[in-house]
Enzyme design. Sequence first.
Site, PDB file in Angstrom:
ATOM      1  CG  ASP A  74       1.290 -12.136   9.338  1.00  0.00           C
ATOM      2  OD1 ASP A  74       0.892 -11.491  10.328  1.00  0.00           O
ATOM      3  OD2 ASP A  74       1.520 -13.371   9.376  1.00  0.00           O
ATOM      4  CG  ASN A 131      -5.158  -9.515  17.405  1.00  0.00           C
ATOM      5  OD1 ASN A 131      -6.365  -9.315  17.319  1.00  0.00           O
ATOM      6  ND2 ASN A 131      -4.479 -10.200  16.497  1.00  0.00           N
ATOM      7  CD  GLN A 138      -0.167  -8.016  21.969  1.00  0.00           C
ATOM      8  OE1 GLN A 138      -0.984  -7.613  22.816  1.00  0.00           O
ATOM      9  NE2 GLN A 138       0.958  -7.375  21.710  1.00  0.00           N
ATOM     10  CG  HIS A 144       1.623  -6.560  15.605  1.00  0.00           C
ATOM     11  ND1 HIS A 144       1.994  -6.999  16.868  1.00  0.00           N
ATOM     12  CD2 HIS A 144       0.700  -7.451  15.160  1.00  0.00           C
ATOM     13  CE1 HIS A 144       1.327  -8.107  17.163  1.00  0.00           C
ATOM     14  NE2 HIS A 144       0.531  -8.392  16.149  1.00  0.00           N
ATOM     15  CG  HIS A 146      -2.733  -8.089  12.225  1.00  0.00           C
ATOM     16  ND1 HIS A 146      -2.197  -9.272  11.777  1.00  0.00           N
ATOM     17  CD2 HIS A 146      -2.594  -8.101  13.573  1.00  0.00           C
ATOM     18  CE1 HIS A 146      -1.759  -9.987  12.803  1.00  0.00           C
ATOM     19  NE2 HIS A 146      -1.985  -9.295  13.914  1.00  0.00           N
TER      20      HIS A 146
END
Length: 158
Positions: A74, A131, A138, A144, A146
């Site tokens: 990230d 999210n 989001q 995706h 996390h």
Amino acid sequence: MRSHEELEGGFRAGWGWWRRAVGAWRMEGLGSLEGISTWLEEGNMEDCVFCGIAEGRVPSEILYSDERVVAFRDIEPQAPVHFLVVPRRHVESAFHLKGEDGDLLAAMFAAARQVCSELGVESSGARILTNVGPDAGQVVMHFHLHVLGGRPMGWPPG
Ligand code: 5GP
Ligand code: ZN
């Protein structure tokens, strides 16, 4: 006159667009014109940063890659270990997964575990979350996971 890099970037972006369009044609069963236009209206072919990362057009620190799944760090890490796991196929969110996506999800969790192992946090554990939509915050409309680790996580989440 455009530079070689600009032309090459444009070509790669165009190629990525066609790959996504043809992939979606097969995967999403877009048999009719109506199906195609609904799919386009959902924003599926708009410029997507995670499609860009998966196709190598957008730079990132890739931690794992196979034919269906990519994991990368990230850009704004919230923990000592914070990476994202995405399907190569553009899926807007977890709420847009299909019944036949079970294997894809399993592959994403397997990739998360492998990267955690390589980064030395498999035994200390990780928080894995996704999210969905505005209330969850989001921001990137490409599904995706996390994966956060390397420190104890609080509960409840903010
Ligand atoms: P979301 O809020 O959609 O669940 O999370 C999006 C995440 O993607 C955020 O944690 C954000 O830091 C990360 N992100 C956004 N743009 C980029 C990017 O261009 N590269 C990388 N590596 N991460 C990004
Ligand atoms: Zn995408």
